[in-house]
Design a protein around this motif. Structure first.
Motif, PDB file in Angstrom:
ATOM      1  N   GLY A  34     -23.913   8.438   8.133  1.00  0.00           N
ATOM      2  CA  GLY A  34     -23.328   9.556   8.855  1.00  0.00           C
ATOM      3  C   GLY A  34     -24.300  10.719   8.941  1.00  0.00           C
ATOM      4  O   GLY A  34     -25.161  10.891   8.077  1.00  0.00           O
ATOM      5  N   ALA A  35     -24.184  11.492  10.007  1.00  0.00           N
ATOM      6  CA  ALA A  35     -25.024  12.677  10.187  1.00  0.00           C
ATOM      7  C   ALA A  35     -24.288  13.669  11.074  1.00  0.00           C
ATOM      8  O   ALA A  35     -23.475  13.288  11.914  1.00  0.00           O
ATOM      9  CB  ALA A  35     -26.362  12.303  10.820  1.00  0.00           C
ATOM     10  N   GLY A  36     -24.587  14.934  10.866  1.00  0.00           N
ATOM     11  CA  GLY A  36     -23.958  15.953  11.683  1.00  0.00           C
ATOM     12  C   GLY A  36     -24.526  17.325  11.396  1.00  0.00           C
ATOM     13  O   GLY A  36     -25.502  17.476  10.658  1.00  0.00           O
ATOM     14  N   ILE A  37     -23.873  18.313  11.979  1.00  0.00           N
ATOM     15  CA  ILE A  37     -24.314  19.691  11.812  1.00  0.00           C
ATOM     16  C   ILE A  37     -23.085  20.592  11.725  1.00  0.00           C
ATOM     17  O   ILE A  37     -22.055  20.321  12.342  1.00  0.00           O
ATOM     18  CB  ILE A  37     -25.241  20.121  12.972  1.00  0.00           C
ATOM     19  N   GLY A  38     -23.217  21.645  10.941  1.00  0.00           N
ATOM     20  CA  GLY A  38     -22.160  22.630  10.811  1.00  0.00           C
ATOM     21  C   GLY A  38     -22.693  24.017  11.115  1.00  0.00           C
ATOM     22  O   GLY A  38     -23.838  24.330  10.806  1.00  0.00           O
ATOM     23  N   VAL A  39     -21.862  24.842  11.740  1.00  0.00           N
ATOM     24  CA  VAL A  39     -22.253  26.200  12.121  1.00  0.00           C
ATOM     25  C   VAL A  39     -21.156  27.159  11.681  1.00  0.00           C
ATOM     26  O   VAL A  39     -19.973  26.905  11.924  1.00  0.00           O
ATOM     27  CB  VAL A  39     -22.446  26.304  13.652  1.00  0.00           C
ATOM     28  N   VAL A  40     -21.555  28.249  11.008  1.00  0.00           N
ATOM     29  CA  VAL A  40     -20.608  29.309  10.646  1.00  0.00           C
ATOM     30  C   VAL A  40     -20.792  30.441  11.653  1.00  0.00           C
ATOM     31  O   VAL A  40     -21.880  30.969  11.818  1.00  0.00           O
ATOM     32  CB  VAL A  40     -20.843  29.817   9.210  1.00  0.00           C
ATOM     33  N   MET A  41     -19.704  30.796  12.325  1.00  0.00           N
ATOM     34  CA  MET A  41     -19.731  31.826  13.368  1.00  0.00           C
ATOM     35  C   MET A  41     -19.202  33.149  12.810  1.00  0.00           C
ATOM     36  O   MET A  41     -18.777  33.195  11.657  1.00  0.00           O
ATOM     37  CB  MET A  41     -18.893  31.339  14.552  1.00  0.00           C
ATOM     38  N   PRO A  42     -19.209  34.202  13.610  1.00  0.00           N
ATOM     39  CA  PRO A  42     -18.663  35.483  13.150  1.00  0.00           C
ATOM     40  C   PRO A  42     -17.217  35.336  12.656  1.00  0.00           C
ATOM     41  O   PRO A  42     -16.503  34.432  13.073  1.00  0.00           O
ATOM     42  CB  PRO A  42     -18.717  36.368  14.400  1.00  0.00           C
ATOM     43  N   ALA A  43     -16.816  36.188  11.771  1.00  0.00           N
ATOM     44  CA  ALA A  43     -15.488  36.189  11.151  1.00  0.00           C
ATOM     45  C   ALA A  43     -15.257  34.927  10.324  1.00  0.00           C
ATOM     46  O   ALA A  43     -14.123  34.512  10.100  1.00  0.00           O
ATOM     47  CB  ALA A  43     -14.388  36.352  12.204  1.00  0.00           C
ATOM     48  N   LYS A  44     -16.343  34.288   9.881  1.00  0.00           N
ATOM     49  CA  LYS A  44     -16.319  33.114   9.008  1.00  0.00           C
ATOM     50  C   LYS A  44     -15.603  31.906   9.612  1.00  0.00           C
ATOM     51  O   LYS A  44     -15.141  31.019   8.905  1.00  0.00           O
ATOM     52  CB  LYS A  44     -15.744  33.466   7.655  1.00  0.00           C
ATOM     53  N   THR A  45     -15.500  31.838  10.912  1.00  0.00           N
ATOM     54  CA  THR A  45     -15.026  30.641  11.585  1.00  0.00           C
ATOM     55  C   THR A  45     -16.141  29.606  11.517  1.00  0.00           C
ATOM     56  O   THR A  45     -17.301  29.922  11.735  1.00  0.00           O
ATOM     57  CB  THR A  45     -14.665  30.955  13.056  1.00  0.00           C
ATOM     58  N   ALA A  46     -15.799  28.370  11.201  1.00  0.00           N
ATOM     59  CA  ALA A  46     -16.808  27.318  11.053  1.00  0.00           C
ATOM     60  C   ALA A  46     -16.490  26.147  11.973  1.00  0.00           C
ATOM     61  O   ALA A  46     -15.320  25.836  12.230  1.00  0.00           O
ATOM     62  CB  ALA A  46     -16.860  26.839   9.613  1.00  0.00           C
ATOM     63  N   ALA A  66     -16.981   9.506  16.181  1.00  0.00           N
ATOM     64  CA  ALA A  66     -17.351  10.906  16.378  1.00  0.00           C
ATOM     65  C   ALA A  66     -16.293  11.763  15.674  1.00  0.00           C
ATOM     66  O   ALA A  66     -15.091  11.479  15.742  1.00  0.00           O
ATOM     67  CB  ALA A  66     -17.392  11.245  17.854  1.00  0.00           C
ATOM     68  N   GLN A  67     -16.755  12.797  14.967  1.00  0.00           N
ATOM     69  CA  GLN A  67     -15.855  13.657  14.227  1.00  0.00           C
ATOM     70  C   GLN A  67     -16.104  15.115  14.597  1.00  0.00           C
ATOM     71  O   GLN A  67     -17.244  15.491  14.875  1.00  0.00           O
ATOM     72  CB  GLN A  67     -16.085  13.506  12.714  1.00  0.00           C
ATOM     73  N   GLY A  68     -15.067  15.903  14.579  1.00  0.00           N
ATOM     74  CA  GLY A  68     -15.186  17.336  14.806  1.00  0.00           C
ATOM     75  C   GLY A  68     -14.189  18.094  13.945  1.00  0.00           C
ATOM     76  O   GLY A  68     -13.106  17.589  13.665  1.00  0.00           O
ATOM     77  N   GLN A  69     -14.584  19.275  13.508  1.00  0.00           N
ATOM     78  CA  GLN A  69     -13.699  20.092  12.674  1.00  0.00           C
ATOM     79  C   GLN A  69     -13.926  21.555  13.007  1.00  0.00           C
ATOM     80  O   GLN A  69     -15.054  22.021  13.085  1.00  0.00           O
ATOM     81  CB  GLN A  69     -14.000  19.841  11.199  1.00  0.00           C
ATOM     82  N   LEU A  70     -12.846  22.286  13.191  1.00  0.00           N
ATOM     83  CA  LEU A  70     -12.886  23.729  13.416  1.00  0.00           C
ATOM     84  C   LEU A  70     -12.057  24.383  12.320  1.00  0.00           C
ATOM     85  O   LEU A  70     -10.888  24.054  12.131  1.00  0.00           O
ATOM     86  CB  LEU A  70     -12.313  24.077  14.794  1.00  0.00           C
ATOM     87  N   SER A  71     -12.667  25.304  11.569  1.00  0.00           N
ATOM     88  CA  SER A  71     -11.978  26.018  10.498  1.00  0.00           C
ATOM     89  C   SER A  71     -11.889  27.493  10.859  1.00  0.00           C
ATOM     90  O   SER A  71     -12.906  28.147  11.091  1.00  0.00           O
ATOM     91  CB  SER A  71     -12.743  25.857   9.175  1.00  0.00           C
ATOM     92  N   ILE A  72     -10.660  28.011  10.875  1.00  0.00           N
ATOM     93  CA  ILE A  72     -10.429  29.417  11.214  1.00  0.00           C
ATOM     94  C   ILE A  72      -9.671  30.069  10.069  1.00  0.00           C
ATOM     95  O   ILE A  72      -8.568  29.632   9.705  1.00  0.00           O
ATOM     96  CB  ILE A  72      -9.589  29.537  12.511  1.00  0.00           C
ATOM     97  N   PRO A  73     -10.241  31.111   9.424  1.00  0.00           N
ATOM     98  CA  PRO A  73      -9.531  31.788   8.343  1.00  0.00           C
ATOM     99  C   PRO A  73      -8.269  32.490   8.868  1.00  0.00           C
ATOM    100  O   PRO A  73      -8.248  33.009   9.984  1.00  0.00           O
ATOM    101  CB  PRO A  73     -10.536  32.808   7.816  1.00  0.00           C
ATOM    102  N   LEU A  74      -7.238  32.487   8.061  1.00  0.00           N
ATOM    103  CA  LEU A  74      -5.956  33.082   8.478  1.00  0.00           C
ATOM    104  C   LEU A  74      -5.697  34.449   7.853  1.00  0.00           C
ATOM    105  O   LEU A  74      -4.565  34.883   7.770  1.00  0.00           O
ATOM    106  CB  LEU A  74      -4.810  32.122   8.112  1.00  0.00           C
TER     107      LEU A  74
END
Length: 75
Positions: A34-46, A66-74
Motif C-alpha cells: 500500500g502507498a498513499g499521501i496525507g495532507v493537513v489543511m487549514p483548521a486541522k482538516t486532513a 483505492a482509499q480516501g479519508q477526510l477528517s474534519i474537527p468538530l
C-alpha cells in the motif's frame, strides 16, 4: 507519504468455503502493498488518499483498492 506491507497466510482447511467457484483458505501465502499521501489543511482538516495492491505471490488472486479519508474537527 505513507506505505504498508502486509503478509497473509491462510492455513489449509478441508471445510473452507467456496466463493465464486474458488476455495478460500488454500494454505497459500500472499502479500499486500500500500502507498498513499496525507495532507493537513487549514483548521486541522486532513485528507488522505492511497492505493492497496493485494495478491502478491498468489497467481489466483489479485485486487487493487483505492482509499480516501477526510477528517474534519468538530470543535
Amino acid at each position: 507519504p505513507y506505505g504498508s506491507i502486509k503478509g497473509v497466510w491462510n492455513f489449509e482447511r478441508s471445510d473452507s468455503p467456496i466463493i465464486n467457484g474458488q476455495s478460500t483458505g488454500t494454505g497459500s501465502f500472499w502479500g499486500q502493498l500500500g502507498a498513499g499521501i496525507g495532507v493537513v489543511m487549514p483548521a486541522k482538516t486532513a485528507f488522505r488518499v492511497g492505493l492497496v495492491y493485494d495478491g502478491l505471490g498468489d497467481s489466483n488472486y489479485q485486487s487493487l483498492t483505492a482509499q480516501g479519508q477526510l477528517s474534519i474537527p468538530l470543535n
